[in-house]
Design a protein around this motif. Structure first.
Motif, mmCIF file in Angstrom:
data_model
loop_
_atom_site.group_PDB
_atom_site.id
_atom_site.type_symbol
_atom_site.label_atom_id
_atom_site.label_comp_id
_atom_site.label_asym_id
_atom_site.label_seq_id
_atom_site.Cartn_x
_atom_site.Cartn_y
_atom_site.Cartn_z
ATOM 1 N N LEU A 112 0.795 -1.178 0.095
ATOM 2 C CA LEU A 112 -0.149 -0.025 -0.014
ATOM 3 C C LEU A 112 0.762 1.014 0.045
ATOM 4 N N LEU A 113 1.721 1.350 0.767
ATOM 5 C CA LEU A 113 2.655 2.488 0.930
ATOM 6 C C LEU A 113 3.365 2.637 -0.304
ATOM 7 N N HIS A 114 3.873 1.696 -1.064
ATOM 8 C CA HIS A 114 4.669 1.711 -2.068
ATOM 9 C C HIS A 114 4.055 2.107 -3.293
ATOM 10 N N LEU A 115 2.770 1.673 -3.287
ATOM 11 C CA LEU A 115 1.727 2.251 -4.434
ATOM 12 C C LEU A 115 1.319 3.806 -4.334
ATOM 13 N N LEU A 116 0.986 4.156 -3.079
ATOM 14 C CA LEU A 116 0.854 5.189 -2.887
ATOM 15 C C LEU A 116 1.874 6.275 -3.125
ATOM 16 N N GLU A 117 3.201 5.821 -2.911
ATOM 17 C CA GLU A 117 4.159 6.614 -3.318
ATOM 18 C C GLU A 117 4.671 6.752 -4.578
ATOM 19 N N THR A 118 4.123 5.951 -5.402
ATOM 20 C CA THR A 118 4.175 5.856 -6.881
ATOM 21 C C THR A 118 3.252 7.008 -7.265
ATOM 22 N N ALA A 134 1.432 0.222 10.769
ATOM 23 C CA ALA A 134 2.051 -0.691 9.769
ATOM 24 C C ALA A 134 2.771 -0.177 8.715
ATOM 25 N N MET A 135 2.266 0.929 8.258
ATOM 26 C CA MET A 135 3.174 1.684 6.833
ATOM 27 C C MET A 135 4.153 2.462 7.557
ATOM 28 N N GLY A 136 4.275 2.836 8.741
ATOM 29 C CA GLY A 136 5.435 3.501 9.386
ATOM 30 C C GLY A 136 5.206 4.983 9.002
ATOM 31 N N VAL A 137 4.011 5.417 8.851
ATOM 32 C CA VAL A 137 3.598 6.867 8.717
ATOM 33 C C VAL A 137 2.815 7.532 9.755
ATOM 34 N N GLU A 138 2.713 8.625 9.839
ATOM 35 C CA GLU A 138 1.780 9.423 10.977
ATOM 36 C C GLU A 138 0.473 9.388 10.625
ATOM 37 N N LEU A 139 -0.468 8.878 11.781
ATOM 38 C CA LEU A 139 -1.771 9.065 11.973
ATOM 39 C C LEU A 139 -2.056 10.518 12.380
ATOM 40 N N VAL A 140 -2.900 11.136 11.474
ATOM 41 C CA VAL A 140 -3.312 12.560 11.842
ATOM 42 C C VAL A 140 -4.622 13.012 11.815
ATOM 43 N N GLU A 141 -4.874 13.840 12.377
ATOM 44 C CA GLU A 141 -6.375 14.378 12.281
ATOM 45 C C GLU A 141 -6.285 15.946 11.541
ATOM 46 N N GLY A 142 -7.227 16.402 11.146
ATOM 47 C CA GLY A 142 -7.588 17.554 10.235
ATOM 48 C C GLY A 142 -6.620 18.733 10.981
ATOM 49 N N ARG A 143 -6.873 18.853 12.481
ATOM 50 C CA ARG A 143 -6.120 19.980 12.998
ATOM 51 C C ARG A 143 -4.488 19.681 13.091
ATOM 52 N N ASP A 144 -4.191 18.512 12.849
ATOM 53 C CA ASP A 144 -2.604 18.372 12.721
ATOM 54 C C ASP A 144 -2.116 18.960 11.226
#
Length: 488
Positions: A214-220, A252-262
């Protein structure tokens, strides 16, 4: 399925006539691929299985694998029901499912580009303009917007059933924010913990590589000119029904989980607030609905979104996955045109069949539906989670009249399908401490990147835990199974 001396966990299993059982044939014999599994499970007593089942439930509870069910007055958090007896799909069957899912989602991506640009499919009278203009998910804000790499439906969930004729059919497409993939991975983890030995006897494809792919294809699908994209998952917050999945996938992707305020937007670029200062964000895997995404563009009262993010998207400075406006393509009225859409854009016959569907906006089909409701499933075109569905042969006379009135009052809102005989699978029923037949479906997950696609080899097998029920959604009391796709 057994004798009085047989004390195995399948000794009381009853195979009902007229249902397509995925494990046992018409004569009670075990179908190819399941014999080893039956032998391994059959060595255990019901007491053993109860103990293992309780361990699995504890594992789900301890991991926080839950979902929210929304009622009329309150919401309730529940452990996601999980059955330890897995479903097996052969490599030959999976090849058809995978190719069919990819074909379908490539066609849908072409369709989305077209309806937000030249509308050739409308001009050629394949899909009527009224269907688009009357869809609440068709966003005029997306007209002539060019998503990075022309990708709209980065992540798609295709709901597939196996019918009593032995063929696979697509029930519906989900390309707004399809959920459930975290349960696929957690089901596998729980089963390995409870019954690790069974995996030594089968060569199955892994499902734990989903987040990496998922992360790889999102980054492409990153914006033009970005070398090392920063990706985030945006969630409405911890009270959302799928919050567990949002947090799981981000971790699992090693990325940040954010909300709109972030997040904030400056000069049409998106930034994330951090303790080290602002960091530019390039790819946003969004789990926020369209209308709450940007209060400057959509719902002005939304406190969940990011002001200005749509302007940044329009300029190609950030990738939103999935793209706003994809909901027009998973409208169940559009589903009726999917065979034509595939032929129009790909010049191919559909690999996976549609279930025959009547759209009530067509006068002749409306009349047929009204005359035959008792033999049909009535679905609202814009609902998800199994809400609003009426199954004709389960309705009282008064309920049939009520459904008729609702359909006549707003025909565009409803489609109808024959009551399909979903395949059944042996499923452990807690209250009875025994295995019984239960209807199942399969949600496959397809991820589309630049010039490549990935289909998770397994998907989410959903189980209608109530006897005879055809609605498998967790919000309607359904559960799930681990799904094994066998290697060749």
């Amino acid at each position: 399925m057994g004798t009085s001396e047989d004390k195995s966990i399948f000794s009381s299993y009853v195979k009902k006539e007229g249902l397509y059982d995925e494990v046992f044939d018409e004569n009670g014999g075990v179908k190819s691929g399941y014999q080893k599994l039956l032998d391994l499970y059959g060595t255990r007593s019901i007491d053993d299985y109860v103990s293992l089942n309780n361990k699995a439930k504890s594992s789900f509870f301890n991991q926080g694998i839950t979902f929210q069910v929304y009622g009329n007055k309150q919401s309730q958090e529940k452990i996601f029901p999980f059955d330890l007896f897995p479903r097996i799909i052969t490599s030959e069957e999976w090849e058809i499912i995978e190719k069919g899912a990819i074909q379908r989602n490539i066609a849908l991506n072409h369709f989305l580009w077209d309806v937000y640009h030249d509308k050739k499919i409308v001009k050629d009278k394949v899909v009527p303009i009224e269907l688009l203009s009357s869809s609440p998910n068709y966003l005029h804000q997306m007209m002539n917007v060019d998503p990075p790499n022309k990708i709209y439906n980065h992540i798609s969930g295709t709901d597939i059933i196996k019918h009593s004729d032995g063929n696979y059919y697509v029930l519906e497409d989900n390309i707004r924010c399809p959920s459930g993939v975290s349960y696929v991975i957690c089901n596998r983890t729980a089963l390995k913990r409870a019954l690790f030995g069974v995996f030594n006897h089968y060569k199955t494809h892994s499902v734990t590589d989903y987040a990496e792919n998922l992360l790889h294809l999102l980054e492409t699908a990153k914006p033009h000119g970005v070398d090392s994209p920063v990706t985030v998952v945006i969630t409405p917050g911890m009270f959302n029904s799928a919050y567990y999945e949002h947090s799981y996938l981000a971790k699992a992707m090693g990325v940040e989980l954010v909300e709109g305020r972030d997040l904030f937007v400056e000069n049409d670029f998106v930034y994330m607030k951090t303790t080290q200062g602002p960091v530019r964000v390039d790819v946003v895997y969004r789990r926020i609905d369209d209308l709450f995404l940007d209060p400057m563009e959509f719902n002005p009262d939304s406190a969940l979104g990011v002001p200005g993010i749509f302007a940044a998207y329009r300029k190609g400075n950030v990738t939103l996955a999935n793209a706003p406006g994809t909901g027009v393509a998973d409208d169940k009225a559009i589903y009726t045109y999917m065979p034509d859409i595939i032929k129009y854009y790909l010049n191919e016959e559909p690999i996976l069949k549609n279930v025959h569907t009547y759209h009530c906006s067509r006068p002749k089909e409306l009349q047929y539906v009204l005359d035959n409701i008792k033999d049909l499933v009535i679905k609202p075109v814009d609902e998800a989670g199994g809400y609003g569905i009426s199954i004709g042969n389960r309705l009282t006379k008064d309920e049939i009249e009520r459904v008729k009135s609702e359909v006549k009052a707003n025909p565009r809102k409803y489609v109808a399908q024959p009551i399909m005989s979903l395949s059944v699978h042996p499923t452990y029923i807690d209250q009875k401490e025994s295995f019984e037949q239960r209807h199942v479906d399969l949600r496959t997950f397809t991820v589309m990147g630049k010039d490549e696609q990935f289909v998770l080899k397994g998907g989410l097998t959903r189980v209608a835990l109530k006897e005879g029920n055809l609605i498998v959604n967790s919000s309607q009391g359904g559960g799930s199974k681990d799904t094994w796709v066998l290697k060749q």
